[in-house]
Design an enzyme around this catalytic site. Structure first.
Site, mmCIF file in Angstrom:
data_model
loop_
_atom_site.group_PDB
_atom_site.id
_atom_site.type_symbol
_atom_site.label_atom_id
_atom_site.label_comp_id
_atom_site.label_asym_id
_atom_site.label_seq_id
_atom_site.Cartn_x
_atom_site.Cartn_y
_atom_site.Cartn_z
ATOM 1 N N SER A 45 -13.284 101.953 -8.746
ATOM 2 C CA SER A 45 -13.680 102.653 -9.957
ATOM 3 C C SER A 45 -13.320 101.836 -11.196
ATOM 4 O O SER A 45 -12.588 100.851 -11.114
ATOM 5 C CB SER A 45 -12.954 103.994 -10.032
ATOM 6 N N LYS A 46 -13.846 102.300 -12.311
ATOM 7 C CA LYS A 46 -13.558 101.633 -13.571
ATOM 8 C C LYS A 46 -12.055 101.650 -13.839
ATOM 9 O O LYS A 46 -11.489 100.707 -14.382
ATOM 10 C CB LYS A 46 -14.318 102.345 -14.692
ATOM 11 N N ARG A 47 -11.421 102.764 -13.422
ATOM 12 C CA ARG A 47 -9.972 102.856 -13.644
ATOM 13 C C ARG A 47 -9.203 101.765 -12.896
ATOM 14 O O ARG A 47 -8.223 101.228 -13.408
ATOM 15 C CB ARG A 47 -9.453 104.239 -13.257
#
Ligand code: GLU
Length: 516
Positions: A274-276
């Site tokens: 994910s972007k996180r």
């Protein structure tokens, strides 16, 4: 003759394209190109609530940056809206194909494969809540459809009345009961699902006169004569419905082949990338930088300094391998070598170090004068004027150590300006009372040197050190400190010869003054 391969990449413009999406596009492209087929871009924008301005442009630009150019759908960086010889199925944006879908939804109802459902969203919310209160989950399926306000249990008259009076109705697929749907996936093999486990998906909505993803996707794949659907694993649960839709529409005989790609996983393999994860571990998950409506910026491979060739190569290897040791492949080579048989079923772990490795390999393969041109741009942004031949020499000295073009600045700033300060730990270790005198002696000898090449500097300094009985380590390190300001960089003789006599001597004087 076998029919020509036609594949499509069909993103929804709901935000920036994740690198997993680019991988899907890439595999489609490779698959099409190896048999001389067509790669089509279709924009699936029928969910107006999830539409994000700029996302379509982003998708087009990202594909262009990667060199994965669609044969159909895009022309001059824009979605094609009017049919032409090259783009016979235009428009390729589903919102502009709106008028096409209703007749298929109606055909399904008329043939008993779908029905009209009139329940309002409030009614459905209430139902969901009452199920939840009993600890159950409400599913719109064969168990409940006869009890709800649908054309299945209303009279023909009542149905017609409701259809014409309001626009809060939808067409739902009438999922058959207890049918084993037998499917085939080119990566996963044969799959079976019992249809009773599936719900009655909405296919078309009167409120906005738009199809949902499922209907629009099947209709367009059929109309656009798509032969193979290669898409993300998240669509595998929809495959039985898609099979049944093909059947219900009478298109079973020429439905496409399907392949579902596994997810890209976090570096530790635990869950979807994910972007996180990118923010936390310091790597981009998007091909290009993206600024959302709140002005938040997500980093992109392009802006981080990746070569598109390296990005494409590393993406290709996230889920595929050629079965040999070779890891470096150009797009053309990938087209030749790629096969779906060698695409893995399990998730592909993303390794940021490997991404660096790929970029470094591509940087090393790039011609020095090209790197110099690229780096010159960074230099001029920094207001540094420099001769291209000089920059080329600098690059040849630093090439092996850089991962990105921008690294040349960090690695070699001192080639363009004298150090503004010095690493005092180096001074503490090597600067002695006699150092200024030694540096003065070196200055004299360097000044007398006619041929100021690396070779002569390399001969001169050690022989001086030996002759005068100086300490090799101390002298070399203080000389380096004078040139670089720290204890890093390529060989001291390389630096001195490249920055030249005048500049080297001035740097020696500068450090003597600084530490006087
Ligand atoms: N619009 C879907 C998506 O955003 C396409 C899925 C498919 O390729 O069928 O992923």
């Amino acid at each position: 003759m076998a029919e020509k391969t036609r594949v499509r990449f069909a993103p929804s413009p709901t935000g920036p394209l994740h690198m997993g999406g680019v991988r899907t596009a890439l595999y489609n492209y490779l698959y099409a190109k190896q048999s001389g087929g067509n790669f089509i871009l279709r924009i699936e924008d029928t969910d107006s609530q999830r539409f994000v301005p700029g996302a379509e442009e982003y998708i087009i630009e990202a594909l262009a940056w990667c060199g994965i150019s669609p044969d159909e759908g895009v022309e001059n960086g824009k979605m094609v809206e009017v049919p032409s010889e090259r783009h016979p199925h235009a428009p390729y944006r589903q919102s502009q194909r709106k008028h096409l879908y209703r007749e298929y939804a109606e055909q399904l109802v008329n043939n008993g494969f779908a029905y009209y459902a009139f329940d309002t969203s409030e009614e459905l919310d209430q139902l969901r809540a009452s199920y939840e209160a009993r600890g159950e989950t409400f599913t719109y399926n064969y168990l409940v459809r006869d009890k709800l306000t649908t054309s299945i249990n209303l009279s023909e008259e009542e149905t017609q009345k409701r259809l014409t009076e309001g626009n809060h109705w939808v067409v739902r697929f009438k999922m058959p009961v207890d049918r084993v749907v037998k499917m085939h996936d080119m990566i996963r093999g044969d799959i079976e699902v019992n249809s009773s486990t599936l719900d009655d998906k909405v296919l078309w909505k009167a409120i906005d006169e738009l199809p949902t993803y499922h209907l629009a996707n099947i209709v367009d794949d059929h109309l656009m004569e798509i032969t193979d659907v290669i898409r993300g694993e998240e669509w595998l649960p929809s495959l039985p419905l898609h099979y049944l839709l093909y059947e219900a529409l009478g298109w079973s005989h020429n439905k496409p082949n399907f392949a579902h790609l596994s997810l890209l996983l976090k570096p530790d393999g635990k869950g979807k990338l994910s972007k996180r994860d990118g923010d936390r571990l310091g790597f981009p998950v998007f091909p290009l930088e993206w600024r959302n409506s709140e002005g938040e910026v997500s980093r992109g491979y392009r802006e981080d300094g990746y070569f598109p060739e390296a990005f494409v190569n590393l993406l290709a290897f996230l889920g595929w391998n050629p079965g040999t040791e070779q890891e470096i492949f150009t797009l053309e080579q990938l087209v030749k070598e790629f096969t779906l048989e060698r695409v893995i079923k399990s998730g592909a772990k993303f390794n940021p170090d490997k991404a660096h490795w790929y970029n470094q390999e591509y940087l090393r393969m790039r011609k020095t004068d090209e790197l110099a041109k690229d780096f010159s741009q960074i230099l001029s942004q920094k207001g540094v004027k420099s001769d291209i031949n000089y920059v080329t020499e600098v690059i040849s000295l630093l090439k092996e150590r850089a991962v990105f073009i921008k690294d040349f600045w960090e690695l070699g700033e001192f080639f363009f300006k004298a150090p503004a300060d010095y690493d005092l730990s180096v001074k503490a270790k090597f600067w002695k009372a006699e150092t200024p005198q030694i540096l003065d002696d070196i200055t004299k000898s360097l000044n007398e040197l006619q041929d100021f090449s690396k070779e002569s500097v390399e001969l001169l300094i050690p022989s001086l050190i030996k002759e005068r009985g100086w300490q090799m380590g101390a002298v070399m390190n203080t000389l380096r400190l004078a040139m670089v300001g720290a204890s890093r960089g390529p060989g001291v003789a390389d630096i001195i010869a490249l920055i030249g006599k005048e500049e080297s001597l001035s740097r020696i004087q500068k450090i003597i003054k600084a530490f006087a």
